[in-house]
Design an enzyme around this catalytic site. Structure first.
Site, mmCIF file in Angstrom:
data_model
loop_
_atom_site.group_PDB
_atom_site.id
_atom_site.type_symbol
_atom_site.label_atom_id
_atom_site.label_comp_id
_atom_site.label_asym_id
_atom_site.label_seq_id
_atom_site.Cartn_x
_atom_site.Cartn_y
_atom_site.Cartn_z
ATOM 1 N N LYS A 87 17.650 33.500 -3.615
ATOM 2 C CA LYS A 87 16.614 32.620 -3.318
ATOM 3 C C LYS A 87 15.241 33.164 -4.041
ATOM 4 O O LYS A 87 14.910 34.108 -4.010
ATOM 5 C CB LYS A 87 16.366 32.665 -1.968
ATOM 6 C CG LYS A 87 15.523 31.240 -1.434
ATOM 7 C CD LYS A 87 15.397 31.316 0.103
ATOM 8 C CE LYS A 87 14.680 30.400 0.539
ATOM 9 N NZ LYS A 87 14.498 30.544 2.166
HETATM 10 O O1 G3P Z 1 12.764 26.934 4.802
HETATM 11 C C1 G3P Z 1 11.479 27.300 4.992
HETATM 12 C C2 G3P Z 1 10.869 27.850 6.102
HETATM 13 O O2 G3P Z 1 11.546 29.058 6.511
HETATM 14 C C3 G3P Z 1 9.420 27.641 6.415
HETATM 15 O O3 G3P Z 1 9.458 27.121 7.553
HETATM 16 O O4 G3P Z 1 8.392 26.343 9.641
HETATM 17 O O5 G3P Z 1 7.539 28.461 8.288
HETATM 18 O O6 G3P Z 1 7.051 26.354 7.358
HETATM 19 P P1 G3P Z 1 7.853 27.031 8.028
#
Ligand code: G3P
Length: 217
Positions: A87
């Site tokens: 990643k």
């Molecule tokens: O897949 C990306 C993710 O982990 C971010 O999610 O909820 O932190 O915006 P969030």
């Protein structure tokens, strides 16, 4: 649409795997820290445990932000297990690293994507997956699903093979909207995945079926 789970929590990963609908896992440094997984060796060991718990691709994020650092770290991550996808953040050095790994046949996931232009660059560089963060766009009054639609249109115009991995998915409607918009993959928390199961008419209907069966037996 493939279903990935977005967590470093092994219990949740196993629960999704047991459902039989899991296609992979995504993680990031914040999700690792949330599970108390800290320290380089501990983190690497955890990636291997995740790979052993599932059958599909497992995204492991580099910490370096320079090209040489990303290459060194990404190669070490890829060598950990055949299911690892490296990643890489959507920055200038990251684009170079995506191209490097693509030329070497190592799978990549370009993360922190917030615009169609960034997604176009990721595809040009040969990323395996591109990760638009739909929830974080919604957080700042911008339509995250619209970004998925825009990227779908651009990729289809030129038959780019990069898969659109809708990330920062927060709830069931995000999943449904991603499916409408043609995302290749969505990654979300277990709660959003199991939330798809729920409907009160299913529960009421089942209760009635079981009650009627009991009447005759
Ligand atoms: O897949 C990306 C993710 O982990 C971010 O999610 O909820 O932190 O915006 P969030």
């Amino acid at each position: 649409m493939k279903f990935f789970i977005d967590t470093a929590n092994l219990d949740q990963i196993k629960e999704a795997q047991d459902l039989g609908i899991l296609d992979g896992v995504t993680t990031n440094p914040s999700l690792m820290a949330k599970e108390g997984i800290t320290g380089h060796e501990h983190i690497l060991k955890h990636y291997v445990s995740i790979c052993e718990a599932v059958e599909g691709d497992v995204s492991a994020e580099v910490i370096a932000v320079d090209f040489e650092g990303m290459v060194k770290e990404g190669e070490a991550l890829a060598a950990l297990h055949p299911q690892i996808v490296v990643k890489i953040p959507m920055i200038k050095e990251g684009v170079k690293a995506l191209k490097y790994f693509s030329d070497k046949g190592i799978k990549t996931n370009c993360t922190l994507v917030f615009s169609p232009g960034q997604a176009l660059l990721a595809a040009k560089a040969g990323a395996t997956y591109v990760s638009p963060f739909i929830g974080r766009l919604d957080d700042v009054s911008t339509d995250g699903i619209q970004l998925i639609e825009d990227i779908r249109n651009i990729y289809d115009n030129y038959a780019f093979e990069t898969e659109i991995l809708a990330a920062s998915v927060r709830h069931t409607m995000h999943i449904i909207s991603c499916a409408h918009a043609g995302a290749d993959v969505m990654t979300g928390p277990l709660s959003a995945i199991t939330g798809l199961l729920k409907h009160p008419l299913t529960d009421i209907g089942l209760e009635k079926f079981l009650a009627d069966y009991k009447k005759g037996n």
